[in-house]
Enzyme design. Structure first.
Site, PDB file in Angstrom:
ATOM      1  N   ASN A 109      31.009  40.604  38.383  1.00  0.00           N
ATOM      2  CA  ASN A 109      32.292  41.088  37.880  1.00  0.00           C
ATOM      3  C   ASN A 109      33.413  40.099  38.134  1.00  0.00           C
ATOM      4  O   ASN A 109      34.587  40.460  38.060  1.00  0.00           O
ATOM      5  CB  ASN A 109      32.651  42.423  38.540  1.00  0.00           C
ATOM      6  CG  ASN A 109      32.515  43.567  37.575  1.00  0.00           C
ATOM      7  OD1 ASN A 109      32.069  43.373  36.445  1.00  0.00           O
ATOM      8  ND2 ASN A 109      32.903  44.746  38.003  1.00  0.00           N
ATOM      9  N   HIS A 149      34.348  38.957  40.896  1.00  0.00           N
ATOM     10  CA  HIS A 149      35.065  39.222  42.146  1.00  0.00           C
ATOM     11  C   HIS A 149      34.478  38.353  43.245  1.00  0.00           C
ATOM     12  O   HIS A 149      33.280  38.080  43.257  1.00  0.00           O
ATOM     13  CB  HIS A 149      34.933  40.696  42.546  1.00  0.00           C
ATOM     14  CG  HIS A 149      35.503  41.625  41.524  1.00  0.00           C
ATOM     15  ND1 HIS A 149      34.989  42.878  41.299  1.00  0.00           N
ATOM     16  CD2 HIS A 149      36.534  41.483  40.664  1.00  0.00           C
ATOM     17  CE1 HIS A 149      35.689  43.466  40.335  1.00  0.00           C
ATOM     18  NE2 HIS A 149      36.633  42.634  39.937  1.00  0.00           N
ATOM     19  N   CYS A 181      39.543  40.070  45.291  1.00  0.00           N
ATOM     20  CA  CYS A 181      40.061  38.772  44.890  1.00  0.00           C
ATOM     21  C   CYS A 181      39.240  38.304  43.689  1.00  0.00           C
ATOM     22  O   CYS A 181      38.024  38.453  43.665  1.00  0.00           O
ATOM     23  CB  CYS A 181      39.922  37.821  46.068  1.00  0.00           C
ATOM     24  SG  CYS A 181      40.578  36.193  45.768  1.00  0.00           S
TER      25      CYS A 181
END
Lengths: 373, 373
Positions: A270, A272, A307
């Site tokens: 994803n 991330h 993040c």
């Protein structure tokens, strides 16, 4: 525990984990998707058939079967439920690429192995649905785990070819109906010495709404089958370090590494940043002389925000002395009571987005002097 | 193979590997430290006692014994010499933290497992001296391995919990008395399908002088005991991709990521960047749309120079089309003859020091379209 997506979540599924754009979301509860289930029926379905291994005498979950046969991985893995079925133990051989300085396993290796033991535990005890190690009812309710805190202490780092055994268990957090905890004990298999401990806190969210969900009786019943019936804590000591509150260090920054950029290899599907990267980023702002002379003994991370690929991150660190005020007095007290204050150094950390200062992680570390530099 | 310090070197010992400040050093040969040894005696010493595993029927090296007993790791590891003693096979279960996008193992995971199989092979067949998997005579002569090239092709990435088997073998490179090669075959253990292949080139240097050493008869004799007697190549195809020459792309840079900085976690104990980091850095300058739509099929790395803690690195990439001139015509020819030119994309890479442009790695990659995005 350093799982981006929880101890019970396939790390390859990036929607899981502490990927909360706004951490306040987890305080707003939404029960729209909760449906009523018959607890006893669910519990029966989830109950596992335990068999004894001829080789070890240990109770084992009957491995998941594919076309009537347990998978090859289930047959080869050195892991099984314990005799009482309330925890899971797995042996790991430290691999050559998992060691670093001093020829010892890195803290990232330890974190990875905790994650692996935890995933295998849950996968063996329950099921994997679309990559999520979750219970049957969690699947029905579209629930996944989110990690809120992780705390690891390593007393003696294993070296290449050492065999370590990780015991993993989980249970609800006190009387809470929202939080679970996962604990670990690490042992050196040859000496039977406890070389590390870990604990983590988890909440359940709805996968789509990203909102916190209370754990209802059905899910609690499923989870309870393999949970210790009374509190069993990897850190039973009163006022132990895993409980400490971490202050924000914005006003007292002593060391920093600004402008850290996620690499392609730091990302999950994803886009991330995965959790082990956060440990690396915290180490980035540690003074190099400390890294040369000391080794990490304890790390605590509070997960606040995910993040992403294009984020730029600042890693900020201050020594315990710099932070020494009323806010951290309690923590200091712990160290002086339980540690070796003359040899250990303590630091407080913050990872934040460079652009707007939003917190990603707060952390703290304790470092002991290396025996041999 | 992505070993910083060679397939036969403990990855925690940073003096090993392609850590040549000046790559020309390996072309200047220095025999000062070569002493004469009785080959037959050395060969006898190195000869291993082979036993047959009752469970598998495969020949196994007698595990190294500690206080008269094989180590726990040797007993638990799923690896053994093959029946003829000329290669080594080990099974690995892909762990939850080793998968990334698409829930499949990352190329770094594959590279790490090749390294682990290779280290365990050499450690089982020979010995570990101060962390170096080397032969008795290599130790006497202060010789270590240095990797010069690595080439990996992955046809089908394994997923979490897949069991893969890696076969590892090595032999001298043609009639050369300076070069060895290590090869690998990766299989999916359930389907017995070959899912990847790899090859690497190695030279021997004196650990102190860092100069290239010819492999003398004593060492050759020791190594030959577990080498195939005739060439056995993971890539037997004529004009195969592992042999291709990689051009420098300074003049035709199409994509770049400048100012990459080693992280603390990228370093080994000598503060040198480990080899898997180079793969990550190469991926950094790949166009994100290609990474989303394609997966890495082939990677080739020529190791030119080590990289240290304070170095800043530029990652440069150009597509095959951009590089299409006489220099790469031969390479292109290979791809069009053997691959699927309409589906695969090819790139050439360079990692260089930002400060002075010195080359760290040259590389090339081939990417195939993902089946499912």
């Amino acid at each position: 525990m350093l799982l981006k997506r929880g101890p019970f979540k396939s790390p390859s599924y990036a929607a899981f984990g502490y990927s909360l754009q706004n951490p306040r979301l987890i305080r707003r509860q939404n029960y729209n998707n909760i449906v009523s289930c018959d607890f006893s029926s669910q519990a029966r379905k989830a109950k596992l058939y335990l068999v004894k291994s001829e080789a070890t005498g240990e109770a084992r979950c009957k491995p998941k079967r594919v076309n009537g046969e347990p998978s090859l991985a289930d047959r080869l893995r050195l892991g099984s439920l314990t005799e009482d079925g309330l925890s899971y133990k797995e042996k790991f051989i430290v691999r050559c690429y998992e060691v670093g300085v001093n020829k010892t396993a890195t803290v990232q290796t330890v974190a990875n192995l905790l994650q692996e033991a935890c995933c295998n535990h849950f996968a063996l005890a329950f099921q994997i649905y679309d990559g999520f190690p979750i219970t049957h009812t969690m699947r029905k309710l579209n629930l996944i785990w989110v990690i809120a805190r992780m705390h690891i202490e390593i007393y003696k780092y294993p070296t290449w070819k050492d065999v370590v055994e990780i015991e993993s268990w989980y249970q609800s957090e006190g009387r809470s109906n929202t939080r679970y905890r996962g604990d670990w004990i690490l042992k050196n298999c040859v000496t039977d010495e406890v070389i590390g401990r870990g604990t983590s806190k988890w909440v359940m969210i709805n996968q789509e709404t990203r909102r916190l969900q209370k754990v209802n009786d059905d899910v609690r019943g499923e989870l309870a089958i393999h949970s210790p019936k009374t509190p069993r804590l990897a850190f039973p000591e009163e006022n132990n370090a895993s409980l400490k509150k971490m202050p924000k260090i914005n006003e007292r920054i002593q060391y920093s590494k600004l402008g850290l950029v996620p690499r392609q290899t730091d990302l999950d599907m994803n886009q991330h940043v995965n959790n082990v990267t956060y440990i690396g980023w915290i180490l980035e702002s540690m003074p190099s002389e400390i890294i040369r002379s000391h080794e990490l003994q304890t790390i605590t991370l509070d997960f606040r925000r995910e993040c992403q690929r294009n984020d730029i991150v600042d890693s900020l660190t201050s020594s315990h002395e710099m932070m020494m005020d009323d806010t951290v007095l309690e923590h200091h007290q712990y160290i002086t009571n339980n540690g070796s204050p003359n040899e250990c150094l303590e630091f407080v950390h913050l990872l934040r987005l460079s652009s707007n200062g939003y917190e990603i992680n707060r952390g703290s570390t304790v470092w002991r002097k290396k025996l041999h530099n």
